[in-house]
Design an enzyme around this catalytic site. Structure first.
Site, mmCIF file in Angstrom:
data_model
loop_
_atom_site.group_PDB
_atom_site.id
_atom_site.type_symbol
_atom_site.label_atom_id
_atom_site.label_comp_id
_atom_site.label_asym_id
_atom_site.label_seq_id
_atom_site.Cartn_x
_atom_site.Cartn_y
_atom_site.Cartn_z
ATOM 1 C CB SER A 43 -0.983 0.010 1.174
ATOM 2 O OG SER A 43 -0.322 -0.208 2.386
ATOM 3 C CG HIS A 69 -1.210 4.146 3.771
ATOM 4 N ND1 HIS A 69 -2.500 3.944 4.238
ATOM 5 C CD2 HIS A 69 -0.724 2.910 3.489
ATOM 6 C CE1 HIS A 69 -2.769 2.645 4.224
ATOM 7 N NE2 HIS A 69 -1.706 2.005 3.788
#
Length: 197
Positions: A120, A171
């Site tokens: 991610s 992230h």
């Protein structure tokens, strides 16, 4: 018939590698996880710096894998078509590394001893790349606007901060890395076009 250069070769390959690694993890149990998870002690005290890369290819479960691979394939294919295979591969890997480095920094500064894994950070990097492209590139992508990309990013960040066991530092690190590197590339290209041959 589509040209070879228009095919999402790198995106497809990345998805295939991630799926293959997940299958191997299912077969070998904790073997690959124990050698690839990102935790500050193993990386810094153990000097196992390769975990910064390997963690990008490990996933904690089928849902984790499926969600990441779905976004990776469709978003990645769009960006890969615009920037080319090699540049796309570099942007993806650099974003993932940037995300994991910020994750490590956050773990050290907060005393977090947990381990993290997943693609991610690199995928958020692709969000950053897309934002840089719509802001700074001369090439226009149909139905892709700065407002739409920003809303997508904000929703993704919100989902992360309201979820459980999410490495939000990865992230944010991936997002910032992808945006800054892609912005630099776009601005350099525009500068060269203005300067001429």
């Amino acid at each position: 018939m589509k040209r070879w250069s228009d095919q999402p070769i790198v995106s497809t390959s990345l998805v295939a590698v991630n799926v293959l690694v997940y299958i191997l993890c299912a077969v070998t149990g904790d073997f690959l996880y124990s050698r690839g998870r990102l935790d500050a002690f193993s990386v810094l005290a153990g000097q196992e710096y390769d975990r910064i890369i390997w963690a990008m290819f490990l996933h904690s479960g089928m849902n984790h894998l499926f969600n990441n691979m779905l976004i990776l394939y469709f978003l990645g294919a769009m960006i890969e078509k615009e920037v080319g295979h090699v540049r796309y591969a570099i942007l993806y890997m650099v974003s993932g590394i940037g995300g994991n480095l910020l994750s490590l920094y956050a773990k050290v500064t907060t005393g977090d001893i947990s381990a993290s894994l997943g693609a991610s950070g690199a995928i958020f990097g692709l969000d950053g790349v897309l934002l840089a492209m719509v802001l700074f590139s001369d090439r226009k992508m149909e139905n892709v606007t700065p407002v739409r990309v920003l809303l997508m990013i904000l929703y993704s960040l919100y989902s992360g901060f309201t979820g459980r066991n999410i490495d939000n530092a990865a992230h944010i690190g991936g997002l910032l890395t992808g945006f800054l590197v892609a912005a630099a590339i776009c601005l350099l290209q525009r500068r060269r076009q203005v300067a001429g041959p």
